[in-house]
Design a protein around this motif. Structure first.
Motif, mmCIF file in Angstrom:
data_model
loop_
_atom_site.group_PDB
_atom_site.id
_atom_site.type_symbol
_atom_site.label_atom_id
_atom_site.label_comp_id
_atom_site.label_asym_id
_atom_site.label_seq_id
_atom_site.Cartn_x
_atom_site.Cartn_y
_atom_site.Cartn_z
ATOM 1 N N SER A 1 0.854 -1.186 0.000
ATOM 2 C CA SER A 1 0.000 0.000 0.000
ATOM 3 C C SER A 1 0.888 1.233 0.000
ATOM 4 N N GLY A 2 0.284 2.382 -0.287
ATOM 5 C CA GLY A 2 1.012 3.632 -0.187
ATOM 6 C C GLY A 2 1.422 4.272 -1.489
ATOM 7 N N GLY A 3 1.152 3.615 -2.604
ATOM 8 C CA GLY A 3 1.502 4.214 -3.879
ATOM 9 C C GLY A 3 0.591 5.385 -4.217
ATOM 10 N N GLY A 4 0.927 6.094 -5.294
ATOM 11 C CA GLY A 4 0.100 7.217 -5.709
ATOM 12 C C GLY A 4 0.814 8.106 -6.688
ATOM 13 N N LEU A 5 0.240 9.286 -6.888
ATOM 14 C CA LEU A 5 0.780 10.282 -7.802
ATOM 15 C C LEU A 5 1.445 11.387 -6.989
ATOM 16 N N VAL A 6 2.678 11.728 -7.349
ATOM 17 C CA VAL A 6 3.413 12.768 -6.628
ATOM 18 C C VAL A 6 4.228 13.566 -7.638
ATOM 19 N N GLN A 7 4.505 14.812 -7.297
ATOM 20 C CA GLN A 7 5.317 15.648 -8.171
ATOM 21 C C GLN A 7 6.799 15.371 -7.964
ATOM 22 N N GLY B 1 10.380 15.596 -6.852
ATOM 23 C CA GLY B 1 10.904 16.122 -5.600
ATOM 24 C C GLY B 1 10.090 15.738 -4.385
ATOM 25 N N GLY B 2 8.934 15.148 -4.587
ATOM 26 C CA GLY B 2 8.068 14.762 -3.492
ATOM 27 C C GLY B 2 8.475 13.456 -2.840
ATOM 28 N N SER B 3 7.654 13.026 -1.883
ATOM 29 C CA SER B 3 7.938 11.821 -1.116
ATOM 30 C C SER B 3 6.715 10.923 -1.034
ATOM 31 N N LEU B 4 6.979 9.646 -0.894
ATOM 32 C CA LEU B 4 5.945 8.650 -0.626
ATOM 33 C C LEU B 4 6.540 7.594 0.292
ATOM 34 N N ARG B 5 5.683 6.957 1.064
ATOM 35 C CA ARG B 5 6.119 5.804 1.857
ATOM 36 C C ARG B 5 5.247 4.612 1.497
ATOM 37 N N ASN C 1 12.145 9.526 -1.049
ATOM 38 C CA ASN C 1 12.269 10.981 -1.053
ATOM 39 C C ASN C 1 12.904 11.445 -2.359
ATOM 40 N N SER C 2 12.785 12.736 -2.635
ATOM 41 C CA SER C 2 13.378 13.340 -3.841
ATOM 42 C C SER C 2 13.024 12.534 -5.080
ATOM 43 N N LEU C 3 11.766 12.231 -5.217
ATOM 44 C CA LEU C 3 11.329 11.373 -6.320
ATOM 45 C C LEU C 3 11.523 12.044 -7.669
ATOM 46 N N LYS C 4 11.823 11.220 -8.655
ATOM 47 C CA LYS C 4 12.078 11.657 -10.018
ATOM 48 C C LYS C 4 11.101 10.957 -10.964
#
Length: 126
Positions: free
Chosen positions: A7-13, A15-19, A84-87
C-alpha cells in the motif's frame, strides 16, 4: 506460506515523497529477508532495496541510494520503503518480495524470491 500486501503508492510531483508499506501474513515474518522491486512499462523488473531478516543490514540499487530508505517492523509484520526526492524515472509498479532466509547475504535477483505482493503504482509527474 506468506501473503504480502502493498500500500502507499500514488501520484506525486518531482521532488516529493511517498512511503510504501508491505504487510505480511503468517507468524514467521521475522525469518524472511525482504526486498522491494519495481517494473516500468516495457522494462524488466529491477531491484530497488533489500533488508535482512533482523533489519540490521540494508542494500540499495545505485539509482535510489541516498533517496530511498528500507526498514521493517517485525512486530507489525511490515516492511517499508520511504522514497524521497522522487524523479519521473522512479515511475513504476513497486512490488515487495520475501524469501525465507536468516543469513547475511542479499539477493538482487527477483528469481530468488518466493513470495510477492500484487504491486502498487507510483507515478512521479514532471
Amino acid at each position: 506460506q506468506v501473503q504480502l500486501v502493498e500500500s502507499g503508492g500514488g501520484l506525486v510531483q518531482t521532488g516529493g515523497s511517498l512511503r510504501l508499506s508491505c504487510t505480511a501474513s503468517g507468524r514467521t515474518f521475522s525469518s524472511y529477508a525482504m526486498a522491494w522491486f519495481r517494473q516500468a512499462p516495457g522494462k524488466e523488473r529491477e531491484f530497488v532495496a533489500a533488508i535482512s531478516w533482523s533489519g540490521g543490514s540494508t542494500y540499495y540499487a545505485d539509482s535510489v541510494k541516498g533517496r530511498f530508505t528500507i526498514s521493517r517492523d517485525n512486530a507489525k509484520n511490515t516492511v517499508y520503503l520511504q522514497m524521497n526526492s522522487l524523479k519521473p524515472e522512479d515511475t513504476a509498479v513497486y512490488y515487495c518480495a520475501g524469501k525465507y532466509y536468516t543469513g547475511s547475504y542479499y539477493f538482487p535477483s527477483p528469481y530468488e524470491y518466493n513470495y510477492w505482493g500484487q504491486g502498487t503504482q507510483v507515478t512521479v509527474s514532471s
